[in-house]
Design a protein around this motif. Structure first.
Motif, short mmCIF file in Angstrom:
data_model
loop_
_atom_site.label_atom_id
_atom_site.label_comp_id
_atom_site.label_asym_id
_atom_site.label_seq_id
_atom_site.Cartn_x
_atom_site.Cartn_y
_atom_site.Cartn_z
N ALA A 273 -1.45 22.39 32.61
CA ALA A 273 -2.73 22.21 33.29
C ALA A 273 -3.90 22.56 32.38
CB ALA A 273 -2.78 23.08 34.55
N VAL A 274 -3.73 23.62 31.60
CA VAL A 274 -4.85 24.09 30.78
C VAL A 274 -4.94 23.34 29.45
CG1 VAL A 274 -3.69 25.93 29.49
CG2 VAL A 274 -6.08 26.22 30.20
N ALA A 275 -3.82 22.78 28.97
CA ALA A 275 -3.81 22.14 27.66
C ALA A 275 -4.80 20.98 27.54
CB ALA A 275 -2.40 21.70 27.29
N PRO A 276 -4.83 20.02 28.51
CA PRO A 276 -5.76 18.89 28.34
C PRO A 276 -7.22 19.31 28.27
CG PRO A 276 -4.10 18.39 30.01
CD PRO A 276 -3.96 19.83 29.69
N ILE A 277 -7.65 20.19 29.19
CA ILE A 277 -9.06 20.59 29.18
C ILE A 277 -9.37 21.44 27.96
CG2 ILE A 277 -8.67 22.66 30.59
CD1 ILE A 277 -11.71 20.29 30.76
N LEU A 278 -8.39 22.23 27.50
CA LEU A 278 -8.59 23.02 26.29
C LEU A 278 -8.81 22.13 25.08
CD1 LEU A 278 -8.45 25.79 24.75
CD2 LEU A 278 -6.02 25.31 24.45
N VAL A 279 -7.95 21.12 24.93
CA VAL A 279 -8.07 20.21 23.79
C VAL A 279 -9.41 19.48 23.84
CG1 VAL A 279 -7.15 18.09 22.77
CG2 VAL A 279 -5.59 19.90 23.51
N PHE A 280 -9.78 18.98 25.01
CA PHE A 280 -11.03 18.23 25.14
C PHE A 280 -12.23 19.10 24.77
CE2 PHE A 280 -14.60 16.71 27.81
CZ PHE A 280 -14.75 15.44 27.25
#
Length: 410
Positions: free
Chosen positions: A55-62
């Motif tokens: 859940a946190v990986a996509p928003i973190l990368v962006f």
């Protein structure tokens, strides 16, 4: 007893994350052995941990990539080009290792039909088309579906655009990046508990009895991955740094590979790799881009899986492979691996594409995919550990190598 409890908690807090993970691993094995029914119920804990990471990986990368590019000052040095070269070199070298190992130790499969609902790409053109469509995906859709290629494309584009914004806007973006990073650190703190649940439930549910029939194939796969991790990658790092590569190799395997082994997702392990890169003192503008990028295109383990399973089908069917075809397979496997999904079992869906080089029909190729799912308990875990730990390894090698080169020139 009461006086000793705070001391015990204090010692636990001071224990390193890797040590805590090992404790969780051992506890999970013991629970699965002594109380398998209770161990099965811990699956929820593991699912919560992996879901939190995903859940946190996509928003973190962006946010992290966008903030890194937006706040990048003119004149700052980044090392993306040498990292990309190492990614591609490592993936191709891994596929060559897999070809050699499959030739020396050929595997035979019992190709029996299994009900595995998957959709495989029909050719290299389709893989490239899918990659291009992923790049131009709707940003909201990319974030919802964890399409990291699309996320990277939008993050880079927005970062470049915001570089021309006011100082306040870029400062807010930097604060947002720090906030998301803090949330990630909190999630990572629960890694020992999550791995405890994953190990206990997996061993209690599946065990290793299903793997015995495919022990030879599994040995070739994991043997190739160990060879790449302990021989091929160190050689590449030594070529880049001109010094003993093993301290760095073992650090990456221990602190990134162990977590990735149990989460079985390169995408979910991005926060772990970003934190490790920070502890190694690497260039933030570089690793904030190279680590998410590596989770998408640096797929040495996937190249090994595609090559070994495809050649196992070839050997089972009695098809003769000459040297030019083997080289072509290495190239195709490397290209396919770059397009493999960063989730558990993503590389298996590209096996039919490699099998098509030898005229193997889709029905048989999908049976090979089914075999991959059967041995996936260990195969996919080892593959992800190699993929994810190599992201940090090559990023560190490139950053350190370029810094040393600059110091020598100065």
């Amino acid at each position: 007893m009461t006086a000793s409890s705070p001391s015990l908690l204090h010692r636990l807090k001071r224990t390193g994350l890797v040590t805590q993970i090992v404790i969780g691993l051992i506890a999970g094995i013991i629970l699965a052995w002594l109380a398998p029914d209770l161990a099965k119920s811990t699956a929820f804990i593991g699912k919560v941990f992996v879901s939190a990471l995903k859940a946190v990986a996509p928003i973190l990368v962006f946010v992290l990539v966008m903030a890194s590019i937006a706040n990048h000052k003119h004149g700052q040095q980044t090392h993306i080009r040498p990292i990309l070269f190492l990614y591609l070199l490592g993936t191709f070298a891994a596929s060559v290792v897999a070809v050699v190992a499959s030739t020396l130790f050929p595997s035979n499969l019992v190709l029996v039909s299994h009900d595995v609902a998957v959709t495989a790409p029909g050719g290299i053109g389709e893989v490239l088309q899918n990659l291009m469509l992923s790049v131009v995906d709707n940003p909201v859709s990319a974030l919802m579906n964890a399409n990291f290629i699309g996320i990277l494309a939008w993050a880079i584009g927005m970062g470049i655009a915001i570089r021309h914004a006011g100082e306040t806007t870029r400062a807010v973006l930097g604060d947002l990046s720090n906030g998301v990073t803090l949330i990630v650190r909190v999630v990572i703190c629960f890694a020992p508990l999550g791995i405890f649940g994953l190990v206990a439930s997996t061993l209690a549910t599946s065990g290793f009895s299903a793997l015995l029939g495919y022990l030879h194939l599994l040995t070739v796969l994991i043997g190739c991955m160990l060879f790449v991790a302990l021989v091929m990658n160190p050689l590449i790092v030594f070529w880049k740094l001109r010094r003993n590569p093993y301290p760095l190799v073992f650090t990456c395997l221990r602190e990134s590979g162990i977590t990735a082994f149990f989460t079985r997702s390169s995408a979910a392990n991005i926060p772990v790799n970003l934190e490790l890169s920070k502890r190694l003192g690497l260039h933030e503008d570089t690793y904030s881009v190279s680590i998410p990028l590596g989770a998408t295109i640096n797929m040495a383990g996937a190249a090994i899986t595609i090559t070994v399973l495809s050649l196992a089908a070839v050997h089972t069917l009695g098809i003769v492979v000459d040297v030019p075809t083997a080289v072509l397979l290495s190239v195709v496997a490397a290209v396919c691996a770059c397009g493999a999904s960063g989730v558990a079992g993503g590389s298996l869906l590209l096996i039919p594409l490699a099998c098509s080089l030898f005229g193997i029909p889709g029905e048989i190729a999908m049976q090979v995919v089914a075999v991959g799912f059967i041995i996936g308990v260990l195969q996919d875990s080892a593959e992800t550990a190699l993929n994810s730990s190599t992201d940090v390894l090559f990023t560190a090698a490139a950053c350190l190598g370029e810094e040393e080169k600059r110091e020598r020139m100065a």
